[in-house]
Write a protein that holds these residues in place. Sequence first.
Motif, PDB file in Angstrom:
ATOM      1  N   ASP A 199       0.995  -1.010  -0.132  1.00  0.00           N
ATOM      2  CA  ASP A 199      -0.069  -0.184  -0.015  1.00  0.00           C
ATOM      3  C   ASP A 199       1.161   1.367  -0.229  1.00  0.00           C
ATOM      4  OD1 ASP A 199      -1.988  -1.952   0.121  1.00  0.00           O
ATOM      5  OD2 ASP A 199      -2.636  -1.249   2.543  1.00  0.00           O
ATOM      6  N   ASP A 200       2.086   1.265   0.871  1.00  0.00           N
ATOM      7  CA  ASP A 200       2.989   2.625   1.055  1.00  0.00           C
ATOM      8  C   ASP A 200       3.226   2.633  -0.437  1.00  0.00           C
ATOM      9  OD1 ASP A 200       2.651   2.797   3.190  1.00  0.00           O
ATOM     10  OD2 ASP A 200       4.125   1.989   3.941  1.00  0.00           O
ATOM     11  N   LEU A 201       4.310   2.152  -1.432  1.00  0.00           N
ATOM     12  CA  LEU A 201       4.132   1.396  -2.580  1.00  0.00           C
ATOM     13  C   LEU A 201       3.627   2.025  -3.628  1.00  0.00           C
ATOM     14  CD1 LEU A 201       6.685  -1.728  -2.551  1.00  0.00           C
ATOM     15  CD2 LEU A 201       7.558   0.477  -2.417  1.00  0.00           C
ATOM     16  N   ALA A 202       2.341   1.542  -3.542  1.00  0.00           N
ATOM     17  CA  ALA A 202       0.817   2.046  -4.119  1.00  0.00           C
ATOM     18  C   ALA A 202       1.365   4.059  -4.029  1.00  0.00           C
ATOM     19  CB  ALA A 202      -0.041   0.943  -4.432  1.00  0.00           C
ATOM     20  N   ARG A 203       1.155   4.042  -2.841  1.00  0.00           N
ATOM     21  CA  ARG A 203       0.267   5.572  -2.526  1.00  0.00           C
ATOM     22  C   ARG A 203       1.960   6.191  -3.422  1.00  0.00           C
ATOM     23  NH1 ARG A 203      -1.604   3.779   2.010  1.00  0.00           N
ATOM     24  NH2 ARG A 203       0.343   3.915   3.418  1.00  0.00           N
ATOM     25  N   ILE A 204       2.976   5.534  -2.598  1.00  0.00           N
ATOM     26  CA  ILE A 204       4.795   6.269  -3.556  1.00  0.00           C
ATOM     27  C   ILE A 204       4.754   6.899  -4.947  1.00  0.00           C
ATOM     28  CG2 ILE A 204       7.430   6.194  -3.382  1.00  0.00           C
ATOM     29  CD1 ILE A 204       6.973   5.117  -1.170  1.00  0.00           C
ATOM     30  N   SER A 205       4.404   5.503  -5.738  1.00  0.00           N
ATOM     31  CA  SER A 205       4.124   5.074  -7.260  1.00  0.00           C
ATOM     32  C   SER A 205       3.638   6.395  -7.258  1.00  0.00           C
ATOM     33  CB  SER A 205       3.557   4.100  -7.250  1.00  0.00           C
ATOM     34  OG  SER A 205       5.020   3.259  -7.022  1.00  0.00           O
ATOM     35  N   MET A 206       2.269   6.644  -6.610  1.00  0.00           N
ATOM     36  CA  MET A 206       0.734   7.612  -7.344  1.00  0.00           C
ATOM     37  C   MET A 206       1.532   8.769  -7.385  1.00  0.00           C
ATOM     38  SD  MET A 206      -2.311   5.649  -8.356  1.00  0.00           S
ATOM     39  CE  MET A 206      -3.313   6.586  -7.091  1.00  0.00           C
ATOM     40  N   ALA A 207       2.133   9.286  -5.680  1.00  0.00           N
ATOM     41  CA  ALA A 207       2.019  10.393  -6.064  1.00  0.00           C
ATOM     42  C   ALA A 207       3.753  10.541  -7.159  1.00  0.00           C
ATOM     43  CB  ALA A 207       2.853  10.948  -4.253  1.00  0.00           C
TER      44      ALA A 207
END
Length: 173
Positions: free
Chosen positions: A46-54
């Motif tokens: 989830d953290d990686l997905a948020r970072i990727s989206m940002a």
Amino acid sequence: MTPVQKLVGLLGLVLVLMAGAAGATWQVQDWRMGNKLSEQAGLHQDDLARISMAAADQARAEQDKRLATEQQLAIQDQQHTKELSDAKRTQAALRDRLATADVRLSVLIDASDTASGCNMPTAAGAVGVVHATRRAQLDPAHAQRIIAITGDGDNAIIALRACQSYVHAVSSK
């Protein structure tokens, strides 16, 4: 059976039960640890997905900013090209008018300068713009050179403005 044998049997049974309990405890611990690791892996994803989206949002914003700057520079380039073209057209027209004697360049002569030895009439002619002043007409070749020099200056000013606009547009983004 002797009491020692009974004791050994009982101890063996206790050891077997303890070994089974220990094995079951390890399995429960392994199951609990597996669940925790699975939960942490999910949170990490989830953290990686948020970072990727940002990062994708930021890259998109930078790309939009770059495209806006490129469009602004293209518009400015068209404007400066038009200014340069107009200036060249005006210079060519002036050179043609000088060549056909339609227009003549002249300079004012200092009326108080008696050392020049130039006796120009002070009366205004039919073509004169400045009345009652002494003027000397320039040789057409010199007039052409003056027009070329001023044309180069105009071109330089237009090019300088174009460079300044480019630097301003690039540095302000």
